[in-house]
Design a protein around this motif. Sequence first.
Motif, PDB file in Angstrom:
ATOM      1  N   ASN A 281      66.801  83.910  64.790  1.00  0.00           N
ATOM      2  CA  ASN A 281      65.989  82.673  64.313  1.00  0.00           C
ATOM      3  C   ASN A 281      66.546  81.451  65.144  1.00  0.00           C
ATOM      4  O   ASN A 281      65.584  80.554  65.214  1.00  0.00           O
ATOM      5  N   ARG A 282      67.614  81.575  65.614  1.00  0.00           N
ATOM      6  CA  ARG A 282      68.149  80.404  66.603  1.00  0.00           C
ATOM      7  C   ARG A 282      68.458  80.709  68.026  1.00  0.00           C
ATOM      8  O   ARG A 282      68.858  80.044  68.602  1.00  0.00           O
ATOM      9  N   ASP A 283      67.526  81.559  68.344  1.00  0.00           N
ATOM     10  CA  ASP A 283      67.268  82.041  69.952  1.00  0.00           C
ATOM     11  C   ASP A 283      66.440  80.939  70.586  1.00  0.00           C
ATOM     12  O   ASP A 283      65.419  80.877  69.984  1.00  0.00           O
ATOM     13  N   PRO A 284      67.110  80.445  71.322  1.00  0.00           N
ATOM     14  CA  PRO A 284      66.258  79.322  72.136  1.00  0.00           C
ATOM     15  C   PRO A 284      65.059  79.889  72.802  1.00  0.00           C
ATOM     16  O   PRO A 284      64.088  79.204  73.174  1.00  0.00           O
ATOM     17  N   GLN A 285      65.121  81.202  73.259  1.00  0.00           N
ATOM     18  CA  GLN A 285      63.934  81.818  73.875  1.00  0.00           C
ATOM     19  C   GLN A 285      62.924  81.887  72.796  1.00  0.00           C
ATOM     20  O   GLN A 285      61.649  82.174  73.058  1.00  0.00           O
ATOM     21  N   GLU A 286      63.188  81.765  71.386  1.00  0.00           N
ATOM     22  CA  GLU A 286      62.146  82.135  70.426  1.00  0.00           C
ATOM     23  C   GLU A 286      61.627  80.788  69.902  1.00  0.00           C
ATOM     24  O   GLU A 286      60.561  80.492  69.493  1.00  0.00           O
ATOM     25  N   ASN A 287      62.731  79.942  69.599  1.00  0.00           N
ATOM     26  CA  ASN A 287      62.426  78.566  69.038  1.00  0.00           C
ATOM     27  C   ASN A 287      63.272  77.658  70.026  1.00  0.00           C
ATOM     28  O   ASN A 287      64.424  77.320  69.773  1.00  0.00           O
ATOM     29  N   PRO A 288      62.379  76.836  70.829  1.00  0.00           N
ATOM     30  CA  PRO A 288      63.114  75.652  71.380  1.00  0.00           C
ATOM     31  C   PRO A 288      63.779  74.591  70.424  1.00  0.00           C
ATOM     32  O   PRO A 288      63.615  74.571  69.431  1.00  0.00           O
ATOM     33  N   ARG A 289      64.844  74.218  70.870  1.00  0.00           N
ATOM     34  CA  ARG A 289      65.956  73.440  70.082  1.00  0.00           C
ATOM     35  C   ARG A 289      66.152  74.147  68.961  1.00  0.00           C
ATOM     36  O   ARG A 289      65.987  73.283  67.828  1.00  0.00           O
ATOM     37  N   PRO A 290      66.860  75.221  68.836  1.00  0.00           N
ATOM     38  CA  PRO A 290      67.044  76.089  67.594  1.00  0.00           C
ATOM     39  C   PRO A 290      67.954  75.547  66.617  1.00  0.00           C
ATOM     40  O   PRO A 290      67.538  75.811  65.328  1.00  0.00           O
ATOM     41  N   ASP A 291      68.818  74.819  66.974  1.00  0.00           N
ATOM     42  CA  ASP A 291      69.615  74.074  66.080  1.00  0.00           C
ATOM     43  C   ASP A 291      69.258  72.828  65.223  1.00  0.00           C
ATOM     44  O   ASP A 291      69.695  72.379  64.437  1.00  0.00           O
ATOM     45  N   ASP A 292      67.990  72.196  65.854  1.00  0.00           N
ATOM     46  CA  ASP A 292      67.417  71.254  65.095  1.00  0.00           C
ATOM     47  C   ASP A 292      66.541  71.577  63.992  1.00  0.00           C
ATOM     48  O   ASP A 292      65.856  72.722  64.242  1.00  0.00           O
ATOM     49  N   PHE A 293      66.507  70.806  62.941  1.00  0.00           N
ATOM     50  CA  PHE A 293      65.676  71.282  61.732  1.00  0.00           C
ATOM     51  C   PHE A 293      64.348  70.282  61.975  1.00  0.00           C
ATOM     52  O   PHE A 293      64.378  69.250  61.675  1.00  0.00           O
ATOM     53  N   LEU A 294      63.437  71.074  62.404  1.00  0.00           N
ATOM     54  CA  LEU A 294      62.245  70.226  62.550  1.00  0.00           C
ATOM     55  C   LEU A 294      60.931  70.830  61.697  1.00  0.00           C
ATOM     56  O   LEU A 294      60.423  72.077  61.863  1.00  0.00           O
ATOM     57  N   PRO A 295      60.708  70.234  60.628  1.00  0.00           N
ATOM     58  CA  PRO A 295      59.856  70.732  59.637  1.00  0.00           C
ATOM     59  C   PRO A 295      58.515  70.835  60.175  1.00  0.00           C
ATOM     60  O   PRO A 295      57.530  71.859  59.619  1.00  0.00           O
ATOM     61  N   ARG A 296      58.063  70.189  61.185  1.00  0.00           N
ATOM     62  CA  ARG A 296      56.704  70.507  61.701  1.00  0.00           C
ATOM     63  C   ARG A 296      56.750  71.344  63.126  1.00  0.00           C
ATOM     64  O   ARG A 296      56.127  70.915  64.130  1.00  0.00           O
ATOM     65  N   ARG A 297      57.799  72.055  63.207  1.00  0.00           N
ATOM     66  CA  ARG A 297      58.008  72.797  64.262  1.00  0.00           C
ATOM     67  C   ARG A 297      56.674  73.520  64.712  1.00  0.00           C
ATOM     68  O   ARG A 297      56.034  74.345  63.893  1.00  0.00           O
ATOM     69  N   VAL A 298      56.249  73.484  66.064  1.00  0.00           N
ATOM     70  CA  VAL A 298      55.034  74.225  66.572  1.00  0.00           C
ATOM     71  C   VAL A 298      55.728  75.578  66.912  1.00  0.00           C
ATOM     72  O   VAL A 298      56.615  75.911  67.717  1.00  0.00           O
ATOM     73  N   ASP A 299      54.603  76.597  66.832  1.00  0.00           N
ATOM     74  CA  ASP A 299      54.832  78.024  66.989  1.00  0.00           C
ATOM     75  C   ASP A 299      56.232  78.614  66.507  1.00  0.00           C
ATOM     76  O   ASP A 299      56.776  79.128  67.063  1.00  0.00           O
TER      77      ASP A 299
END
Length: 377
Positions: A301-319
């Motif tokens: 879930n915190r792989d930067p290849q899957e979710n950029p800025r993975p350690d940030d909590f972004l409620p409106r995270r895109v994709d």
Amino acid sequence: MRPPTDPYLAVTHPDPYPFYAGLRARGGLHRIEGFDPWIAADGATVRAVLTSEHCRVRPLAEPIPPHLGGTAAGALFGRLVRMNDGGPFPTVKRALASSLEEMMSALEAESRRWSARLFAEPSIALLPTRALQLPVFVLGTLLGLPEDGLDACVQDVEAYVRSVVHSQAVSEGAASAARLTGRVEDCAQARPALLSRFSARMQEGGAPAELRTPNAVGLLTQAYEATAGLLGASLLAIARMPSLRTQLARRECTMEDVVREAARHESPVQNTRRFVHSRVSVAGQELEAGATVVVVLAAANRDPQENPRPDDFLPRRVDRRTFTFGLGTHACPGQRLAETMAVAAAEQVLASGLDLSPLSGPVTWRASTNTRILRGP
């Protein structure tokens, strides 16, 4: 703070994410000293394992845990779609998923009704207990279970869940499994909407009727810890990031956004396992028959290849890419259920005026090797 030494110990560690980052950085399937199973931690490898037809949910020689053999707990375990590959079980899962989708409006209404009752009193001390009660109360009501028996059902769900992991709890867990099965079977005579829809969808697909009741019980046992963990993760985020309250108040995000990001950021299901039945290559690694793979969902879930800025909590995270609820044929059909219940409960907790600041400091976690469930500050 000493880091955890394996993925099972990481589940209840105060901060497992640096350890997970180290696992993820290795890439591919790998092993670590003192821990026998193979480990999948980066997004690409986790995806490969979860979608491989060669990676099964139970060991070939152990369709049920040996200590459950010959008990009502073992009979329940052995008939769950979550614990079986092939045969009639994909049909049962489709029937269950379809039935749940048709019941979403009723589920949302019951989630709000029970949240209003369970979380009316603003109490940090009661929060973990109420979080575990919520999914049993909501789903039990939809299954037609009498309200005056729901507390007993929670106790039976707890006993069964414990017995799957702890052999010393098998006697109590077996008795509880038998009671849960009997209660749900008794409810079927009144034809509650969820059971009726589930039965109809199974019949349409030609699935064996005897798999209905165990998998209805499975709704209670499988939603139990995961939903509680998701609610806890959501409230922790709100407690530790005061800006989320402001964003919610200004409607810059919704509680649904918060809950879905919490499922990724502080995964309530931290890992799962897969078993190889014959020699095969998975994710570029040769695995021998009998190999076990621990799939570290929280790390992926915190792989930067899957979710950029993975350690940030972004409620409106895109994709957003979330591995928490699995992928492939065993992806959890209850993701929307858990999210809906957690949203209703989190909104009620905030409306109650509960001071969440005790959660902004160190917290403790319920003992587990795969689910991260808030126990208290």
